[in-house]
Design a protein around this motif. Structure first.
Motif, mmCIF file in Angstrom:
data_model
loop_
_atom_site.group_PDB
_atom_site.id
_atom_site.type_symbol
_atom_site.label_atom_id
_atom_site.label_comp_id
_atom_site.label_asym_id
_atom_site.label_seq_id
_atom_site.Cartn_x
_atom_site.Cartn_y
_atom_site.Cartn_z
ATOM 1 N N THR A 29 6.201 -1.409 -28.800
ATOM 2 C CA THR A 29 6.757 -0.171 -28.246
ATOM 3 C C THR A 29 5.690 0.529 -27.410
ATOM 4 O OG1 THR A 29 6.148 1.088 -30.230
ATOM 5 C CG2 THR A 29 8.351 0.118 -30.163
ATOM 6 N N GLU A 66 7.898 9.315 -21.801
ATOM 7 C CA GLU A 66 7.613 10.421 -22.702
ATOM 8 C C GLU A 66 6.590 11.347 -22.062
ATOM 9 O OE1 GLU A 66 8.946 11.342 -25.422
ATOM 10 O OE2 GLU A 66 9.973 9.589 -26.253
ATOM 11 N N ALA A 74 3.173 14.587 -31.551
ATOM 12 C CA ALA A 74 3.523 13.677 -32.640
ATOM 13 C C ALA A 74 2.268 13.183 -33.360
ATOM 14 C CB ALA A 74 4.319 12.492 -32.102
ATOM 15 N N ARG A 77 1.031 15.909 -35.507
ATOM 16 C CA ARG A 77 1.859 16.023 -36.715
ATOM 17 C C ARG A 77 1.423 15.012 -37.771
ATOM 18 N NH1 ARG A 77 6.912 13.954 -34.914
ATOM 19 N NH2 ARG A 77 6.078 11.979 -35.670
ATOM 20 N N GLU A 78 1.186 13.782 -37.358
ATOM 21 C CA GLU A 78 0.839 12.731 -38.308
ATOM 22 C C GLU A 78 -0.543 12.952 -38.921
ATOM 23 O OE1 GLU A 78 2.959 10.268 -39.348
ATOM 24 O OE2 GLU A 78 4.349 11.518 -38.204
ATOM 25 N N ASP A 91 10.165 15.535 -35.736
ATOM 26 C CA ASP A 91 10.107 14.211 -36.359
ATOM 27 C C ASP A 91 10.766 13.139 -35.499
ATOM 28 O OD1 ASP A 91 8.787 15.300 -38.497
ATOM 29 O OD2 ASP A 91 10.578 15.509 -39.748
ATOM 30 N N ALA A 92 11.688 13.528 -34.626
ATOM 31 C CA ALA A 92 12.379 12.544 -33.787
ATOM 32 C C ALA A 92 11.422 11.848 -32.808
ATOM 33 C CB ALA A 92 13.501 13.238 -32.997
ATOM 34 N N VAL A 93 10.318 12.487 -32.471
ATOM 35 C CA VAL A 93 9.336 11.879 -31.568
ATOM 36 C C VAL A 93 8.409 11.007 -32.398
ATOM 37 C CG1 VAL A 93 7.529 12.282 -29.869
ATOM 38 C CG2 VAL A 93 9.452 13.877 -30.045
ATOM 39 N N GLN A 94 8.462 9.704 -32.168
ATOM 40 C CA GLN A 94 7.678 8.747 -32.937
ATOM 41 C C GLN A 94 6.465 8.256 -32.154
ATOM 42 O OE1 GLN A 94 8.402 7.873 -36.302
ATOM 43 N NE2 GLN A 94 9.678 9.694 -35.944
ATOM 44 N N ILE A 95 5.422 7.891 -32.878
ATOM 45 C CA ILE A 95 4.202 7.378 -32.246
ATOM 46 C C ILE A 95 4.414 5.914 -31.867
ATOM 47 C CG2 ILE A 95 1.748 6.932 -32.563
ATOM 48 C CD1 ILE A 95 1.688 9.223 -34.556
ATOM 49 N N TRP A 99 0.215 3.846 -26.044
ATOM 50 C CA TRP A 99 0.484 5.128 -25.380
ATOM 51 C C TRP A 99 -0.220 5.149 -24.027
ATOM 52 C CZ3 TRP A 99 -2.059 10.418 -26.857
ATOM 53 C CH2 TRP A 99 -1.454 11.444 -26.137
ATOM 54 N N GLN A 276 -2.531 2.658 -35.547
ATOM 55 C CA GLN A 276 -1.695 2.011 -36.556
ATOM 56 C C GLN A 276 -1.412 0.545 -36.234
ATOM 57 O OE1 GLN A 276 -0.450 4.250 -34.425
ATOM 58 N NE2 GLN A 276 1.574 3.626 -33.688
#
Length: 567
Positions: A29, A66, A74, A77-78, A91-95, A99, A276
């Motif tokens: 992704t 994005e 995001a 947040r994490e 929360d809908a925006v995912q890493i 990027w 990750q």
């Protein structure tokens, strides 16, 4: 028909995978800045169609557009941190696995705030210089593009009755706004005249700021009439790509790109593999995609998107603005992965970015702050780098400038502390927290009372507890509530112990009423370990050490623009 298309597409994909001999699938992704995402998508799909695989496993790539601020939120947040002026993403925006923001300044800001954010691989894949965009009729007034325009020319426009209407995209949310404001601050200088210029520029830019780049672009004139030119936006620091894309739509009034000197760090579009990604196959897939974004074909795709290659040159499809240099005036270097103190293009470091954002936050965001100043006897120590002025005088000068930069959206209070200033109390209120709309004159006058007490000690622990408790009592929702304390020593008061202070701070904290405690050490006699110990019990607080007191102004704004201590 839809079913037939899906079956046909699936069969075609199967034939392609079968032809390469790969089996299974590893999905990668990718979240990319909107302007570069189509070019990345084209390169990725061509790679997949030609049989993308790693170690016999087929590769599938999903590219989404994005806004860099969304992914930065995001990541924040994490890691349970926040970037000043930005906040966290829903929360809908995912890493993603990979990027591609528009600038490595995003990575620097995150690395400074989140110690665990260490992308293993970062490489620039494109570039776009930061320019000053002006409507062509306005540009002609300055002799552009034949003549050169400098930041000094732009600074001279602020604070005059003939000033341009200059806008900016919120530097806390936009890289072109951030890097241009950084250069403007550097050019203004640090003497009193320079600080006044900087304050005038920030105030004017704040009045014409936008949260989104698209909103700012819509404020440029729609006609050449004198009225429209006079009431519309006259100039704004944007990327070269913004100007190319804007002019490609054939607007009534085209934009001219002025390549100001010195050049801001260009947008460098770092390809960052996220922390990750630990699986070997996915890491290999990320490397494989990067290879597809590093050849001559991709350079042509970048040109069609109004972007340059990482070295600042461009392909044959690039529609260069009038006066654009063949090569970018500044070549960006991506932030080194894992280097918290790394740099972006043109030597930009994380601390410098925090200082710029801090001055912007003070100018544009609402807040409530209690400023607490050490007036112990050691504040009479001379500062060689400030022409022999005492630490107290240097601190007073920084306080006056800071107060002048805070907008009327702020409420400010002033305390002084030493030992036995108010009976047995180590601290004394000079001005309560009050709106600057009505209390600016009184607060300015209180700075004159920050004179050192001969032989006075440092009642640090009692003062910290009392000031934190006071701000909690005065706490207001919807604003940044904070205590900013300046000290040049360590606790020497016969008051509460450090153990008692830490226990009380932990007891009175309320997660629903967060208060940021900022401890600024002045000089080289500060007990850094003492301040760090106190900081650890108050979430979101920070310790900042100005070993050279002459730089206390920079440290002050770095503290506002950062959410962690720059020790």
């Amino acid at each position: 028909m839809a079913i037939v298309v899906v079956i046909a597409g699936t069969w075609l994909g199967y034939q392609q995978f079968a032809a390469t001999g790969c089996t299974g699938a590893v999905k990668l992704t990718v979240a990319a800045a909107p302007e570069i995402a189509p070019a990345v998508e084209q390169a990725a799909q061509q790679w997949v169609r030609s049989g993308a695989e790693v170690s016999g496993t087929c590769v599938a790539v999903e590219v989404t557009q994005e806004n860099p601020a969304s992914i930065a939120g995001a990541v924040s947040r994490e890691h349970n941190v926040t970037l000043a002026g930005l906040g966290v993403a829903p929360d809908a925006v995912q890493i993603p696995d990979v990027w591609i923001p528009d600038s490595s300044t995003w990575l620097l800001r995150l690395q400074k705030e989140a110690a665990g954010f260490i992308p293993p691989k970062i490489s620039s894949i494109a570039q776009s210089p930061v320019v000053l965009a002006l409507p062509e009729p306005v540009a002609e007034q300055f002799g552009l593009p034949d003549k050169k325009m400098t930041w000094d020319t732009l600074l001279a426009q602020f604070g005059t009755d003939k000033s341009l209407s200059v806008g900016i995209v919120d530097p806390a949310k936009d890289a072109s706004g951030l890097t241009s404001l950084l250069v403007l601050s550097q050019v203004a200088g640090t003497d009193q005249a320079g600080l006044r210029k900087k304050a005038q520029a920030l105030t004017a830019l704040a009045q014409n700021s936008s949260a989104l780049r698209e909103d700012l672009l819509q404020r440029f004139p729609n006609s050449n009439t004198a009225d429209d030119l006079a009431t519309s936006l006259n100039a704004a620091p944007l990327s070269e790509e913004d100007v190319v894309a804007y002019n490609a739509k054939r607007p009534p009034v085209r934009l001219t790109a002025a390549y100001l000197e010195p050049s801001p760090a260009p947008l460098d579009y770092p390809y960052a593999v996220m922390p990750q990604v630990t699986e070997a196959q996915k890491s290999e897939a990320a490397d494989g995609l990067l290879a597809q974004l590093s050849d001559g074909v991709f350079k042509e795709r970048l040109g069609s998107a109004g972007l340059r290659a990482p070295d600042g040159t461009y392909g044959s499809t690039f529609q260069a603005p009038i006066g654009a240099p063949q090569a970018s005036p500044a070549v960006a270097a991506s932030a080194a992965g894992g280097d918290v103190g790394g740099t972006a293009g043109a030597g930009t470091d994380a601390a410098a970015l925090s200082r710029v954002i801090g001055s912007w936050v003070a100018t544009t965001r609402p807040g409530r702050v209690l400023a607490v100043f050490d007036v112990s006897g050691s504040m009479t120590t001379a500062v060689p780098t400030a022409g022999g002025a005492t630490r107290a005088k240097v601190t007073q000068a920084a306080a006056r400038f800071g107060l002048g930069l805070f907008s009327d959206k702020w409420a400010v209070g002033v305390w002084r502390f030493s030992t036995e200033l108010d009976g047995k109390k180590a601290y004394k209120e000079l001005e309560p927290i009050q709106p600057l709309t009505s209390g600016r004159a009184e607060l300015n006058a209180s700075i004159d009372q920050l004179t050192p007490v001969k032989d006075g000690g440092t009642g640090l622990y009692d003062t910290i507890l009392a000031s934190y408790s006071y701000v909690k009592q005065e706490w207001q929702a919807g604003k940044a509530n904070s205590v900013i304390l300046f000290t040049d020593g360590e606790d020497s008061n016969a008051g509460i112990t450090q153990k008692k202070l830490l226990a009380e701070l932990e007891k009175i904290q309320d997660p629903k009423k967060p208060i940021r405690l900022v401890l600024i050490g002045i000089g080289n006699e500060v007990n850094k370990a003492e301040l760090e110990t106190i900081q650890k019990v108050v979430p979101g607080s920070g310790v900042f050490i100005a070993e050279d007191p002459a730089k206390i102004g920079d440290i002050f704004f770095e503290a506002i623009g950062s959410r962690t201590g720059a020790n």
